[in-house]
Design a protein around this motif. Sequence first.
Motif, short mmCIF file in Angstrom:
data_model
loop_
_atom_site.label_atom_id
_atom_site.label_comp_id
_atom_site.label_asym_id
_atom_site.label_seq_id
_atom_site.Cartn_x
_atom_site.Cartn_y
_atom_site.Cartn_z
N LEU A 133 0.83 -1.21 0.00
CA LEU A 133 0.00 0.00 0.00
C LEU A 133 0.86 1.26 0.00
CD1 LEU A 133 -2.79 -1.05 2.53
CD2 LEU A 133 -2.99 -0.89 0.05
N ALA A 134 1.98 1.20 0.72
CA ALA A 134 2.90 2.36 0.74
C ALA A 134 3.42 2.63 -0.66
CB ALA A 134 4.05 2.10 1.70
N LYS A 135 3.78 1.56 -1.38
CA LYS A 135 4.29 1.73 -2.74
C LYS A 135 3.20 2.24 -3.68
CE LYS A 135 7.38 -0.37 -6.07
NZ LYS A 135 8.32 -1.48 -6.32
N TRP A 136 1.96 1.95 -3.34
CA TRP A 136 0.83 2.43 -4.14
C TRP A 136 0.36 3.83 -3.71
CZ3 TRP A 136 -2.69 -2.57 -4.03
CH2 TRP A 136 -2.06 -3.57 -4.78
N CYS A 137 1.17 4.47 -2.86
CA CYS A 137 0.91 5.85 -2.42
C CYS A 137 -0.32 6.00 -1.53
CB CYS A 137 0.78 6.79 -3.61
SG CYS A 137 2.27 6.86 -4.65
N VAL A 138 -0.68 4.95 -0.80
CA VAL A 138 -1.78 5.06 0.16
C VAL A 138 -1.25 5.77 1.40
CG1 VAL A 138 -3.38 3.78 1.63
CG2 VAL A 138 -2.90 2.98 -0.69
N PRO A 139 -1.92 6.82 1.89
CA PRO A 139 -1.44 7.57 3.06
C PRO A 139 -1.41 6.71 4.32
CG PRO A 139 -3.67 8.24 2.48
CD PRO A 139 -3.18 7.39 1.35
N ASP A 140 -0.56 7.08 5.24
CA ASP A 140 -0.29 6.23 6.40
C ASP A 140 -0.96 6.72 7.68
OD1 ASP A 140 0.87 4.05 7.67
OD2 ASP A 140 2.64 5.18 8.27
N GLU A 141 -1.24 7.97 7.83
CA GLU A 141 -1.74 8.50 9.09
C GLU A 141 -3.27 8.41 9.13
OE1 GLU A 141 -0.07 12.33 9.78
OE2 GLU A 141 1.98 11.60 9.65
N PRO A 142 -3.87 8.56 10.32
CA PRO A 142 -3.31 8.98 11.60
C PRO A 142 -2.77 7.82 12.44
CG PRO A 142 -5.66 8.77 11.82
CD PRO A 142 -5.34 8.47 10.37
N PHE A 143 -2.01 8.14 13.42
CA PHE A 143 -1.49 7.18 14.38
C PHE A 143 -2.62 6.75 15.31
CE2 PHE A 143 0.15 6.43 18.68
CZ PHE A 143 1.04 5.39 18.44
N ILE A 144 -2.76 5.44 15.52
CA ILE A 144 -3.79 4.92 16.41
C ILE A 144 -3.19 3.82 17.27
CG2 ILE A 144 -5.76 5.49 14.93
CD1 ILE A 144 -5.71 2.62 13.89
N VAL A 145 -3.81 3.56 18.41
CA VAL A 145 -3.40 2.48 19.30
C VAL A 145 -4.53 1.46 19.32
CG1 VAL A 145 -2.68 1.80 21.61
CG2 VAL A 145 -2.00 4.03 20.69
N LEU A 146 -4.22 0.22 18.90
CA LEU A 146 -5.22 -0.84 18.85
C LEU A 146 -5.23 -1.63 20.16
CD1 LEU A 146 -4.52 -2.25 15.27
CD2 LEU A 146 -6.21 -0.54 15.95
#
Length: 257
Positions: A133-146
Motif C-alpha cells: 500500500l505504501a508503494k501504491w501511495c496510500v497515506p499512512d496516518e493517523p497514528f492509532i493504538v489498537l
Amino acid sequence: MKNLKTNLIIVLISALIIQATPAAANDDDSALETYNRAMFNFNSAADYYVIKPIAKGYRAVTTDFIRERVRNFFDNLKEPATTINHSLQGNFADSGKSLGRFVVNTTLGLLGTFDVASGWGLPKNKTGFDATLAKWCVPDEPFIVLPLLGPSTPRATVGLAADTIANPIYWADYYTTFGNNVEEYSFYYGLTALGFISLREQNIEFLDKLTANSVDVYSTMKSAYIQNRLKIGSCAGPKTENNDSYDFDFDDEDDFE
C-alpha cells in the motif's frame, strides 16, 4: 466462511478509514489523543500483569535452541504473504526467492523450524501488504493504538488483515474435521497466541529500555513507532534508515496473524 468474512470486513472497513483520512495528515493525533492514551494505558496494564509475565515464563521453561526454532517457524509462515506482496510491488525476482524459501524451509527445514534456505542463497526479505500500500501511495496516518496489538495506523491495520488471510495455517485449519466444513480455528488461535508470546519474549529487554527513563512513555512509544515505519518506504522515495535504538518491527506484535 465466518472468519474469512470477518477478516474481509476488517479490510473493507479499514480501507474506508484510509479513504476518510485527509491526505494532508501531517498534524499530530490531537483528535485521537484521549483515546490513544487511554488504550495505551489499558495495553500497558495488560502487558504488565499478564503478557510480560507469560513471556518471562516462556523464556524460563525453554532453551535458546527451542525459542529459535519457534521464531523460524513463524517467520516461515510469513513467506506466502511475502511472495504475494513482492509480486504486487513488481519485485518478481524477490517473489520467486520468497516462494523458494517457503518450499525449502517447509520441507528440508522441518516445517520452517530451520532456515535452510538462507544457506542456499535465498536470504529472508520480508515485506507485507502494508508495504505494498505504501508503494501504491496510500497515506499512512493517523497514528492509532489498537487493543492489545498496540501502535498502528489505518494502513498498517489493512496490511495486517490482508496478510492474515495469506497465512497458510489460516487455511490449513479451515477444515478441522477433515472435510465436514466445520470451522473451529482452535489450532490457528493457539499458534497465534504462541507467536505473540514468542515475539514479546524477544523484546523484553528492548521495551524495558525504551520505557525505563521516559517521562512520557506514550510519546516515546509513538515516536519510536513512527520512526520505525520510515523503514517501509513509499512511492515518494526510498526507505529511510533509522536510529538503531528504535530498530524494532512493531508490526510483528501480530507476528503470526
